[in-house]
Design a protein around this motif. Structure first.
Motif, PDB file in Angstrom:
ATOM      1  N   ALA A   1     -16.077   5.663  -7.144  1.00 18.22           N
ATOM      2  CA  ALA A   1     -15.516   7.014  -7.086  1.00 18.22           C
ATOM      3  C   ALA A   1     -16.546   7.942  -6.461  1.00 18.22           C
TER       4      ALA A   1
ATOM      5  N   ILE B   1     -15.582  -0.848  -8.158  1.00 24.11           N
ATOM      6  CA  ILE B   1     -14.706   0.310  -8.278  1.00 24.11           C
ATOM      7  C   ILE B   1     -15.575   1.531  -8.071  1.00 24.11           C
TER       8      ILE B   1
ATOM      9  N   THR C   1       0.848  -1.189   0.000  1.00 23.40           N
ATOM     10  CA  THR C   1       0.000   0.000   0.000  1.00 23.40           C
ATOM     11  C   THR C   1       0.882   1.235   0.000  1.00 23.40           C
ATOM     12  N   SER C   2       0.299   2.313  -0.565  1.00 26.74           N
ATOM     13  CA  SER C   2       1.023   3.590  -0.587  1.00 26.74           C
ATOM     14  C   SER C   2       0.019   4.706  -0.308  1.00 26.74           C
ATOM     15  N   SER C   3       0.495   5.924  -0.338  1.00 24.52           N
ATOM     16  CA  SER C   3      -0.378   7.062  -0.048  1.00 24.52           C
ATOM     17  C   SER C   3      -1.442   7.255  -1.125  1.00 24.52           C
ATOM     18  N   THR C   4      -1.234   6.662  -2.327  1.00 24.24           N
ATOM     19  CA  THR C   4      -2.216   6.823  -3.411  1.00 24.24           C
ATOM     20  C   THR C   4      -3.093   5.596  -3.597  1.00 24.24           C
ATOM     21  N   GLY C   5      -2.819   4.479  -2.904  1.00 30.12           N
ATOM     22  CA  GLY C   5      -3.644   3.291  -3.080  1.00 30.12           C
ATOM     23  C   GLY C   5      -2.858   2.030  -2.828  1.00 30.12           C
ATOM     24  N   ILE C   6      -3.058   1.026  -3.671  1.00 32.04           N
ATOM     25  CA  ILE C   6      -2.393  -0.265  -3.504  1.00 32.04           C
ATOM     26  C   ILE C   6      -1.737  -0.643  -4.811  1.00 32.04           C
ATOM     27  N   THR C   7      -0.705  -1.490  -4.710  1.00 28.74           N
ATOM     28  CA  THR C   7      -0.021  -2.019  -5.884  1.00 28.74           C
ATOM     29  C   THR C   7       0.136  -3.520  -5.695  1.00 28.74           C
TER      30      THR C   7
END
Length: 906
Positions: A218, A216, A190-196
């Motif tokens: 928004a 998904i 995980t990161s500050s913008t989402g997941i990888t």
């Protein structure tokens, strides 16, 4: 104060209270036991072979070896231990048994060691448990409370570590991301913008059952309509050329790679790589391979009124528009567009319109609502409009009309479903002609009323006479009738003369019973022949009435036949025979005509000295006052003639026929006249040795007793089917037979068939509605009556594919005596079950024969119950729900195995 301790000894038994005084000690020399007498007078053992005992006083005891020092349970408690007392840890055994250690301080130790399945419990109610399960070697941390399990750290991360391979499996960084690894490779972070997620395959599954959804989302607060969900496709780390996304509430599939496009593939073989291209959307348009099926409209609209085309490469073939009604071969043509040819339009697969090199051809009627070459064909020449409840005086457009019910301003003979021709000159005058399809009556009228657009009136309806409706009652004047001049017919309303012969094959009636001068007069020349009126029996001349002179009217003058009258013959002037008077005008017989032993008087008082009053009159009603005894041996004592013209002669009571005979059937009839409404009564036995035939109802207020009979000798049977009926089977039992064969029996406690496992209750299209019973039905399940017994091949997979439904019945029938029959109504209650057609489809899916599965029933009925062939065969579907029990049991067993396996893993 000093006490004197006395010691006694003995062998073989314990001392009794009377053997000792208080405080005195006794020794058993054979076992070494010491006893003393206590203050309460009881004997207490000081010590057995194990040492010295205190009895129940709670004092300290010493073992027999002297090496141990023990204290009774409960003697030393927390209150009896001094606050400054200390006990070395080495003096405490490491095994506390089932006892708990409770402390409000800290427990400091070098380690805690527990065996398998022993738990470390934390929390007031043991909410957190840490233990090692011995059955499968799994170490478990289990939060059993209603809250959650929190693992915290003040360090830079929390790590799940693979000790065998010396690497982290998962890392949770404080204030940072989460890393999940497979082996040494990082697969998810995980990161500050989402997941990888890395790797070549990412799988989302719902397990063995349930739906699986990828959502998904928004703009979760629905605040910014510009926020849209997207799936982007990026190749080789380049630009995002392809995407599936939602823009302005529309789902869009985008691909901007030059020369590529969007391809849709389908196939019938497993694996997406086996699918074939069915649609290609690229920068030049849409290319479809195969059929395109539209359930709605095909609209060619666009943003302007620019030209829209449908282009197809057909050559000499045709572009077809067809309706779907099955496979490709069963499609019905709707339109054909033939290259270098014409256009064909169809109705129900039948060609109705076709363009040709010469013009157009129409099959059937052509309905036109406008003009053809400027001519108003629909309104000016002919119309198919039908008038219902119409006024024929109401203005109508010229044309042909079909009349329905309720027309007005017609005339007698104009009825429904005829044809009306309405013609006018286009302004204010015209005429109407009416013809009926089921009669030869036609009518016409003209006028200048509002019917034709004028303001005047119409003529009365006039009948059009033709060779189909002329004849009696027509009211027409004609020169001839069927080619014969009117002078050749007799007048009925005035005197007339007939010169030919008149043959009457029916009744010739003169007069109507009222008025005078109703006569038939016959005038002839005096030719000495009495043949004015002649009578024939067939072709044989039987006699005549006529005259040969001016004196006598002669009956049967020319033929040698007798004259008979069944009534009285009256001659007021007397009778003559061959010119001699035999009975004069006063009714007397002249003496010259009496001879032999005939009485001299014309009216005798007695016959053989018996007065006339003693005889029974035969020519009128009379009364018998005596008893008549018939002793004749002749076959007929009292005989009543019963010919065809004299039927129902017999014995009468109260002017009603009581006993009579009918010559047509040979039956002796009792109570023949319907005036005897109460029937025939006998206080004794009525015996009939032959057959008793009743054409009416046999009403019995007591009982009808018949012989016992048998299946082939039925006492109660049917005239047209004498081997079908009812008999007494045995004591207190009734039997029912058809075709001379015993079929069913009824005893005092049951109704059962004669043959085992042969007959059905109900029929596929004659079903029972509700079956009420105290107990369940018993179905035979004897191994000795079955073969080919194997384990059920239908189980959990089969049950999972069933489609249970709820439903209501289209129609329900109930018998209602007040309404005199079966009443049909729609069902109102909700039922639960299965649909037979769904089972049929499922059996095809699992490749199981529908005729081999006894739970499924499908019958095609081609004849009714009387053996008559049905015009349209009926198909009846049904299910035997009992046949589904074994697959359900098998499914439960399979589920039980799965549950056991899951429980073993947990």
């Amino acid at each position: 104060m000093s006490n004197l301790i006395k010691l006694k000894r003995g062998s073989g038994s314990n001392p009794q209270a009377s053997d000792l005084v208080v405080g005195e000690v006794a020794l058993r020399t054979d076992s070494g036991q010491l006893f003393t007498k206590k203050d309460d007078g009881n004997i207490s053992e000081i010590g057995a072979a194990a040492g010295v005992s205190d009895g129940d006083k709670g004092d300290i005891t010493v073992s027999n070896s002297g090496a141990t020092f023990t204290v009774d349970s409960g003697v030393i408690n927390n209150a009896k231990v001094a606050s400054d007392a200390a006990i070395a840890g080495t003096k405490i055994s490491p095994d506390f048994g089932s006892q708990h250690i409770t402390t409000t301080g800290n427990v400091n130790c070098d380690g805690i060691r527990l065996t398998d399945d022993d738990e470390i419990r934390l929390g007031t109610s043991d909410e957190l448990k840490i233990f090692h399960r011995g059955s499968d070697g799994v170490s478990i941390i289990n939060e059993t409370g209603s809250a959650y399990l929190s693992i915290g750290s003040n360090g830079n991360k929390i790590e799940l570590y693979d000790a065998d391979n010396g690497r982290a499996m998962a890392e949770f960084f404080t204030g940072g991301g989460v890393y999940l690894r497979h082996g040494a490779s990082n697969r998810f972070f995980t990161s500050s913008t989402g997941i990888t997620a890395t790797g070549t395959q990412h799988k989302f599954t719902s397990g063995t059952s349930g739906d699986c959804e990828l959502i998904i989302e928004a703009d979760t607060d629905n605040n910014e309509e510009g926020d849209n969900p997207r799936i982007l496709f990026r190749q080789d780390g380049g630009s995002d050329f392809s995407a599936i996304h939602q823009e302005n509430n529309k789902l869009e599939i985008s691909n901007s790679v030059t020369g590529a496009g969007i391809v849709l593939k389908t196939g019938s073989t497993g694996g997406y790589t086996n699918a074939s291209q069915r649609m290609l959307i690229n920068d030049s348009g849409v290319d479809i391979t195969g059929h395109m099926i539209l359930s709605g409209e095909l609209n060619l609209m666009g943003s302007s009124d620019a030209h829209k085309y449908i282009d197809c490469r057909v050559g000499s073939n045709a572009f077809h528009i067809r309706s779907t009604s099955g496979g490709d071969s069963n499609h019905e043509n709707m339109a054909k567009f033939i290259g270098n040819g014409g256009v064909e339009l169809y109705y129900d697969n039948t060609k109705k319109f076709e363009t040709t090199s010469a013009g157009a051809a129409v099959t059937g009627n052509l309905a036109v609502t406008g003009t053809v070459d400027g001519r108003d064909i629909a309104n000016g020449l002919m119309t198919g409009t039908t008038t219902s409840n119409s006024d024929l005086n109401t203005a109508q457009i010229a044309g042909v009309y079909r009349l329905n019910t309720g027309i007005t301003n017609g005339t007698t003979g104009i009825n429904s479903y005829g044809t009306l021709l309405n013609c006018n000159n286009g302004s204010d005058t015209g005429f109407q002609i009416y013809a009926n399809y089921n009669s030869h009556n036609h009518f016409i009228r003209g006028g200048n009323g509002s019917t034709f657009g004028g303001s005047g009136s119409n003529r009365a309806w006039a009948k059009i006479w033709n060779d189909q409706n002329d004849g009696s009652g027509s009211g027409l004047d004609a020169d001839t009738l069927d080619g014969v001049n009117s002078t050749s017919f007799l007048r009925s309303d005035a005197a007339d003369t007939m010169t030919g012969n008149l043959t009457v094959n029916a009744v010739l009636q003169v007069g109507n019973g009222s008025g005078n001068d109703h006569e038939i007069r016959i005038y002839k020349a005096d030719n000495n022949v009495s043949d004015h009126i002649q009578f024939y029996n067939g072709t044989t001349r039987m006699g005549e009435i006529g005259c040969e002179d001016t004196t006598w009217l002669r009956i049967n003058q020319e033929t040698n036949k007798n004259i008979y009258t069944p009534r009285m013959f009256r001659a007021d002037g007397g009778f003559q025979v061959d010119g001699t008077t035999v009975i004069d005008a006063s009714g007397n017989i002249p003496s010259s005509r009496i001879s032999g032993a005939v009485a001299s008087a014309t009216n005798a008082d007695t016959v053989d000295s018996i007065h006339a009053s003693s005889f029974c009159r035969a020519d009128t009603s009379d009364v018998l006052s005596g008893i008549y005894d018939y002793t004749s041996t002749a076959s007929s004592v009292i005989e009543f003639t019963g010919t065809t013209s004299q039927d129902n002669r017999g014995i009468y009571w109260n002017s009603r026929v009581g006993i009579s005979a009918d010559s047509s059937d040979g039956y002796l009839r009792l109570n023949n006249n319907n005036s005897f409404s109460n029937g025939i009564y006998t206080p004794g036995t009525f015996r009939v040795d032959g057959t008793l035939v009743a054409n009416g109802v046999i009403d019995c207020n007591s009982s009808i007793k018949v012989i016992n009979g048998a299946a082939n000798n039925l006492p109660i049977r049917f005239d047209s089917d004498e081997d079908t009926g009812i008999w007494r089977r045995s004591s207190n039992q009734i039997g029912f037979a058809t075709n001379g064969v015993a079929r069913y029996a009824m005893s005092g406690s049951s109704l059962y068939p004669e043959a085992d496992n042969a007959d059905d209750l109900g029929y596929n299209d004659r079903r029972w509605d509700d079956l009420w019973a105290t107990n369940n039905s018993i179905r035979t399940s004897d191994r000795n009556l079955k073969n080919t017994i194997v384990t059920s091949d239908l189980g959990l997979d089969f049950i999972n594919q069933l489609l249970p439904v709820s439903y209501k019945l289209n129609e329900s029938k109930k018998y209602n005596e007040e309404d005199g029959g079966y009443i049909k109504s729609a069902g109102t209650r909700t039922h639960y079950g299965l649909i037979a057609q769904d089972i049929e489809t499922l059996l095809e899916t699992i490749s199981k024969s529908a005729t081999d599965f006894a739970g499924f029933c499908k019958d095609t009925i081609t004849e009714d119950h009387d053996g008559n062939t049905l015009e349209t065969p009926k198909v009846i579907y049904g299910l035997r729900y009992g046949e589904f029990v074994a697959p359900i049991i098998k499914a439960i067993q399979e589920l039980a195995v799965k549950v056991a396996a899951l429980e073993a893993k947990s």
